[in-house]
Scaffold this motif. Structure first.
Motif, PDB file in Angstrom:
ATOM      1  N   LYS A  14      29.642  40.105  21.156  1.00 20.39           N
ATOM      2  CA  LYS A  14      29.879  41.432  21.730  1.00 20.39           C
ATOM      3  C   LYS A  14      28.715  42.378  21.455  1.00 20.39           C
ATOM      4  O   LYS A  14      28.269  43.106  22.346  1.00 20.39           O
ATOM      5  CB  LYS A  14      31.169  42.044  21.156  1.00 20.39           C
ATOM      6  N   CYS A  64      25.753  41.332  23.558  1.00 25.03           N
ATOM      7  CA  CYS A  64      25.990  41.702  24.968  1.00 25.03           C
ATOM      8  C   CYS A  64      25.807  43.206  25.163  1.00 25.03           C
ATOM      9  O   CYS A  64      25.218  43.637  26.164  1.00 25.03           O
ATOM     10  CB  CYS A  64      27.395  41.281  25.405  1.00 25.03           C
ATOM     11  N   TYR A  79      22.093  44.041  25.276  1.00 29.34           N
ATOM     12  CA  TYR A  79      21.441  43.646  26.523  1.00 29.34           C
ATOM     13  C   TYR A  79      22.164  44.176  27.764  1.00 29.34           C
ATOM     14  O   TYR A  79      21.813  43.815  28.881  1.00 29.34           O
ATOM     15  CB  TYR A  79      21.302  42.122  26.586  1.00 29.34           C
ATOM     16  N   VAL A  94      25.092  43.574  29.005  1.00 32.96           N
ATOM     17  CA  VAL A  94      25.755  42.516  29.764  1.00 32.96           C
ATOM     18  C   VAL A  94      27.249  42.627  29.471  1.00 32.96           C
ATOM     19  O   VAL A  94      27.635  42.708  28.314  1.00 32.96           O
ATOM     20  CB  VAL A  94      25.232  41.119  29.338  1.00 32.96           C
ATOM     21  N   ALA A 107      30.739  41.917  28.326  1.00 37.33           N
ATOM     22  CA  ALA A 107      31.295  40.900  27.428  1.00 37.33           C
ATOM     23  C   ALA A 107      32.708  40.572  27.889  1.00 37.33           C
ATOM     24  O   ALA A 107      33.602  41.397  27.769  1.00 37.33           O
ATOM     25  CB  ALA A 107      31.299  41.415  25.995  1.00 37.33           C
ATOM     26  N   MET A 123      33.545  34.459  26.167  1.00 39.99           N
ATOM     27  CA  MET A 123      33.054  34.373  24.796  1.00 39.99           C
ATOM     28  C   MET A 123      33.827  33.313  24.022  1.00 39.99           C
ATOM     29  O   MET A 123      33.240  32.511  23.299  1.00 39.99           O
ATOM     30  CB  MET A 123      33.165  35.726  24.096  1.00 39.99           C
ATOM     31  N   LEU A 141      20.763  36.048  26.931  1.00 39.07           N
ATOM     32  CA  LEU A 141      20.986  37.385  27.486  1.00 39.07           C
ATOM     33  C   LEU A 141      19.668  38.012  27.924  1.00 39.07           C
ATOM     34  O   LEU A 141      19.602  38.676  28.966  1.00 39.07           O
ATOM     35  CB  LEU A 141      21.696  38.271  26.469  1.00 39.07           C
ATOM     36  N   ASP A 159      22.707  37.019  31.223  1.00 40.15           N
ATOM     37  CA  ASP A 159      24.111  36.640  31.093  1.00 40.15           C
ATOM     38  C   ASP A 159      24.209  35.546  30.027  1.00 40.15           C
ATOM     39  O   ASP A 159      23.208  34.952  29.631  1.00 40.15           O
ATOM     40  CB  ASP A 159      24.659  36.118  32.426  1.00 40.15           C
ATOM     41  N   LEU A 160      25.432  35.281  29.604  1.00 41.45           N
ATOM     42  CA  LEU A 160      25.687  34.196  28.667  1.00 41.45           C
ATOM     43  C   LEU A 160      25.993  32.951  29.485  1.00 41.45           C
ATOM     44  O   LEU A 160      27.104  32.766  29.966  1.00 41.45           O
ATOM     45  CB  LEU A 160      26.871  34.555  27.750  1.00 41.45           C
TER      46      LEU A 160
END
Length: 194
Positions: free
Chosen positions: A69, A72, A75, A77, A79, A84, A144, A149-150
């Motif tokens: 978190k 994210c 960056y 992005v 979460a 996750m 990220l 993105d993850l």
């Protein structure tokens, strides 16, 4: 002349934006490193503070979600809780495949500390958790930063690569931290901050 002035202005804005992008990326990279190290320490001390079987899993799960978190958020992005959790479950599978190597290495490193003799299992696990969080955090931050993105597949491959990268010196550094904590008489309880 008007067209040239407009092109010059556009070029100046593009250069300024590029410099800003580079500065933001460098700041994020530095901040991500700080976040990863902070959570690695928390993972080590959380493992030392775990008082009953299974509590270390709860502590590490909580820390893992918050690590992702925080990265994210850094960056910018979104979460997504389900993504996750799925990623952490996949990463856990990789940890299980590598845990024997990690435990053996960390056990050997602790033998190098004078007077240590047989090492308490909790101390070994604390160092292993620190190694896992460092590797995981670096992989998530890199995903990220580079992909925005993850992305599970590439991030998990980076995580696995990170697990073995400079393993001995990282393990020694974390083992020294654990050893110093134990010598100071602390059991790691109440060290959830860094």
């Amino acid at each position: 002349p008007q067209v040239l002035d407009a092109l010059r202005d556009t070029a100046v804005f593009v250069l300024a934006q590029q410099k800003l992008d580079v500065a933001v990326a460098a700041h994020r990279r530095e901040k991500a490193g700080d976040i990863v190290q902070s959570y690695s320490r928390k993972a080590v001390f959380g493992a030392l503070a775990a008082v009953s079987p299974g509590t270390d899993i709860l502590i590490q799960g909580y820390l893992g979600i918050n690590l992702i978190k925080d990265l994210c958020a850094l960056y910018e992005v979104p979460a997504r809780e389900i993504d996750m959790q799925r990623f952490l479950n996949l990463a856990g599978g990789q940890v299980r495949r590598n845990v024997n190597l990690l435990l053996a290495l960390v056990g050997n490193i602790f033998k190098a500390f004078p007077g240590m003799g047989t090492v308490v299992g909790g101390m070994i696990h604390a160092v292993v958790y620190g190694l896992v969080f460092e590797s995981l955090g670096k992989a998530v931050a890199r995903s990220l930063e580079t992909r925005g993105d993850l992305v599970n597949g590439p991030t998990l491959r980076m995580f696995e690569d990170n697990l073995s990268e400079d393993l001995e010196s990282r393990a020694k550094r974390l083992a020294q931290m654990v050893w110093n904590r134990q010598r100071e008489g602390g059991d790691g309880a109440g060290t959830g901050t860094s």
